[in-house]
Write a protein that holds these residues in place. Structure first.
Motif, short mmCIF file in Angstrom:
data_model
loop_
_atom_site.label_atom_id
_atom_site.label_comp_id
_atom_site.label_asym_id
_atom_site.label_seq_id
_atom_site.Cartn_x
_atom_site.Cartn_y
_atom_site.Cartn_z
N SER A 99 0.83 -1.19 0.00
CA SER A 99 0.00 0.00 0.00
C SER A 99 0.88 1.25 0.00
N ALA A 100 1.86 1.27 0.88
CA ALA A 100 2.76 2.42 0.99
C ALA A 100 3.88 2.34 -0.04
N ALA A 101 4.36 3.51 -0.45
CA ALA A 101 5.39 3.56 -1.48
C ALA A 101 6.80 3.51 -0.92
N VAL A 154 9.00 -4.75 -7.48
CA VAL A 154 7.65 -4.22 -7.22
C VAL A 154 7.68 -2.74 -6.81
N GLN A 155 8.83 -2.13 -6.85
CA GLN A 155 8.87 -0.69 -6.58
C GLN A 155 8.14 0.06 -7.69
N GLY A 156 7.35 1.06 -7.29
CA GLY A 156 6.55 1.79 -8.25
C GLY A 156 5.22 1.15 -8.55
N LEU A 157 4.90 0.05 -7.85
CA LEU A 157 3.61 -0.62 -8.02
C LEU A 157 2.78 -0.54 -6.75
N ASP A 158 3.07 0.44 -5.91
CA ASP A 158 2.29 0.63 -4.68
C ASP A 158 0.88 1.08 -5.02
N ALA A 159 0.02 1.05 -4.02
CA ALA A 159 -1.42 1.27 -4.25
C ALA A 159 -1.72 2.63 -4.86
N ALA A 160 -1.09 3.68 -4.37
CA ALA A 160 -1.40 5.01 -4.88
C ALA A 160 -0.87 5.21 -6.30
N THR A 161 0.32 4.68 -6.58
CA THR A 161 0.95 4.91 -7.87
C THR A 161 0.19 4.25 -9.00
#
Length: 438
Positions: A266-268, A277-284
Motif C-alpha cells: 500500500s505504501a510507497a 515491485v517498486q513503483g507498483l504501490d497502491a497510490a501509484t
C-alpha cells in the motif's frame, strides 16, 4: 456516492456504425448506469500488468483466455504497453468464446480500433478497442487473440493461474483461427490484455478487488495435498462473482474485477520493498488499475501484509490507506477494507503495527468514517489456537495464503448486499443527473 462509466444508446449506435471511440483512451461519453433505457459498459475481467515479459514477441499471435464475471451483448478490450520501451504494432485482433485449449467455440469476432483492424500502442500507453458484437454470459471464458507485427516485448501479469497460448515466431496473424492448432506454444502469464468490458445495461456496477497476493489469487490452485487446479478460476474474487450471479436478483447484479498484484504494498516507501515491485504501490497504480476501468462503484481493498514484511510501520500504512481512500472517495467510489490477515514470521513490533492498522479498519465498521464497511478476512482465516497463522484447513502451506477451501470461505464471508448498497441508495435518492467523468 458511486459514479458509473456508461454510454448513451445514441452514442452506442454511433460507435457500432463507425467502429467505436478513439483508440488510446477510455470512451468518454458517460452517464449513470442501471436506469431505464440506458446502455452501459462495465469491466468484467481484469489483470493488472506489472512488468515486461522476459522474451519478446516476433510477428506472432497471442491468445489470452479471460474469465468474465458478468456477460453482455458486446465486449471491448484494453491492450496495454505500460512497461514497453517500443511501440506495439497490432496487426489484428479478435474475440471468441474459448473452447478446449486454444480453440474457439463458434466464430471469432474481429476487434477494431477506431474502425481499423490495426493500431499502434505507444510505449507507456494503452488502447481500448471498439465494441465487438460477441454475446456472453456470466462465467464465460472469452479468448482474446492479438497479432503482433514486428518485434516487441509485451507487458505481462505474471500470476495468470491458467495457460495462455502463442503461435511460433514469424507465423503472423492467426487471430481468425478457431481450431487453435497454430497456437503451439504456451505461457503461464497474461500478455498484452489487461481488461475486458461487457455491454450490459442491467448491471449495477463493477466492484474492483485491489491489493497484493491475497487478492491476486496465490493459493487458489491448491485443492489439497498433491492436488492442483490450474485454470479453474478459484480465486476468492471468482467465487464471489459466482455468488453474485447465483444469489442476487437479476436486477442487482454487479461485475467483479481483480486488480491484485503479488508482492506489492500500500505504501510507497517501505525500506525493504524489492526492486521488482517498486513503483507498483497502491497510490501509484490506482489510476491505471482501478480508475481507468469502467462502471466502478466500489473497491474491495486488501493491503498491508507486505508493507509490514518490508519494514513499514502502522502509521505509514494508515497514511497510505488514507491517501488512496481520499482519491477513491473523490471519484465517488465506495470503499470496503479488510484487516491485515495473519502471517507467520512477523516480529512482535510487526504484530503491534498490524493491530494498530486493524483497529483503524474495524473502527465503527467504517475506518472512522472513511470507509463504508469491513470485510473481516482476518476473522475468517486466523487459527484460533495460533492467531498469527491461518487455519490449517485453509492454509496454502505458507501460513499466509488461502487454498481453494480458504478462498471459498473468504468469498462466503462477504455480504452481497454490501456490493449494491451504495448504488441502491443513490438510485432511491433519484440521482440521475450529474454524470461523472473519470
Amino acid at each position: 456516492m458511486p459514479r458509473l462509466r456508461t454510454i448513451t444508446t445514441a452514442a452506442l449506435a454511433v460507435l457500432a456504425l463507425a467502429g467505436g471511440g478513439l483508440a488510446g483512451a477510455p470512451h468518454p461519453a458517460e452517464a449513470r448506469a442501471g436506469q431505464g433505457g440506458g446502455s452501459a459498459w462495465f469491466t468484467s475481467w481484469a489483470q493488472s500488468q506489472q512488468d515486461a515479459a522476459t522474451d519478446p514477441l516476433r510477428d506472432q499471435s497471442v491468445r489470452t483466455v479471460t474469465h468474465l464475471s458478468q456477460g453482455g451483448d458486446g465486449v471491448r478490450v484494453r491492450i496495454q504497453n505500460t512497461f514497453g520501451t517500443a511501440p506495439l504494432e497490432i496487426g489484428g485482433a479478435s474475440v471468441g468464446l474459448s473452447g478446449d485449449g486454444a480453440s474457439i467455440k463458434g466464430d471469432t469476432h474481429p476487434v477494431r480500433f477506431d474502425g481499423k483492424t490495426h493500431v499502434t500502442v505507444p510505449a507507456g500507453g494503452e488502447v481500448w478497442s471498439d465494441p465487438a458484437g460477441l454475446d456472453t454470459a456470466a462465467q464465460d471464458d472469452v479468448a482474446v487473440s492479438v497479432a503482433l507485427k514486428g518485434t516487441a516485448t509485451p507487458g505481462q501479469h505474471r500470476t495468470a493461474l491458467r495457460t495462455n497460448y502463442l503461435t511460433p515466431e514469424g507465423t503472423g496473424d492467426h487471430t481468425a483461427d478457431t481450431n487453435g492448432a497454430s497456437y503451439t506454444k504456451t505461457v503461464d502469464a497474461t500478455y498484452l490484455i489487461s481488461a475486458v468490458d461487457v455491454h450490459n445495461p442491467r448491471l449495477k456496477g463493477t466492484s474492483v478487488a485491489y491489493g497484493s497476493s491475497v487478492v491476486d489469487g496465490v493459493g487458489s490452485t491448491n485443492c489439497g495435498p498433491g492436488c492442483t487446479e490450474t485454470g479453474t478460476n478459484r480465486r476468492w474474487t471468482d467465487d464471489l462473482a459466482r455468488r453474485v450471479h447465483t444469489e442476487l436478483p437479476r436486477t442487482e447484479q454487479v461485475a467483479i474485477a481483480n486488480a491484485g498484484l503479488s508482492g506489492t504494498t500500500s505504501a510507497a516507501d517501505c525500506p525493504g520493498t524489492p526492486s521488482n515491485v517498486q513503483g507498483l504501490d497502491a497510490a501509484t497504480r490506482l489510476k491505471r488499475d482501478v480508475l481507468a476501468l469502467h462502471g466502478v462503484t466500489s473497491v474491495l481493498y486488501y493491503y498491508g501484509t507486505n508493507d509490514l514484511a518490508f519494514g513499514c510501520d502502522g502509521e505509514q500504512i494508515l497514511a497510505s490507506y488514507k491517501k488512496v481512500f481520499k482519491e477513491l472517495r473523490d471519484a465517488g467510489i465506495t470503499i470496503y477494507v479488510t484487516p491485515i490477515t495473519p502471517r507467520p514470521g512477523y516480529t512482535d513490533q510487526n504484530n503491534l503495527d498490524r493491530h494498530t492498522v486493524n483497529l483503524f479498519t474495524k473502527k465503527a465498521s467504517s475506518c472512522d468514517g472513511i470507509c463504508e464497511g469491513v470485510m473481516d478476512f482476518d476473522e475468517v482465516l486466523k487459527d484460533p489456537l495460533h492467531p498469527n497463522s491461518i487455519k490449517p484447513s485453509y492454509d496454502n502451506g505458507d501460513g499466509v495464503h488461502a487454498n481453494i477451501a480458504g478462498q471459498q470461505a473468504i468469498a462466503d464471508s462477504i455480504s452481497l448486499r454490501m456490493l449494491t448498497a451504495g448504488v441502491d441508495a443513490e438510485a432511491g435518492a433519484g440521482a440521475g443527473a450529474g454524470a461523472a467523468t473519470r
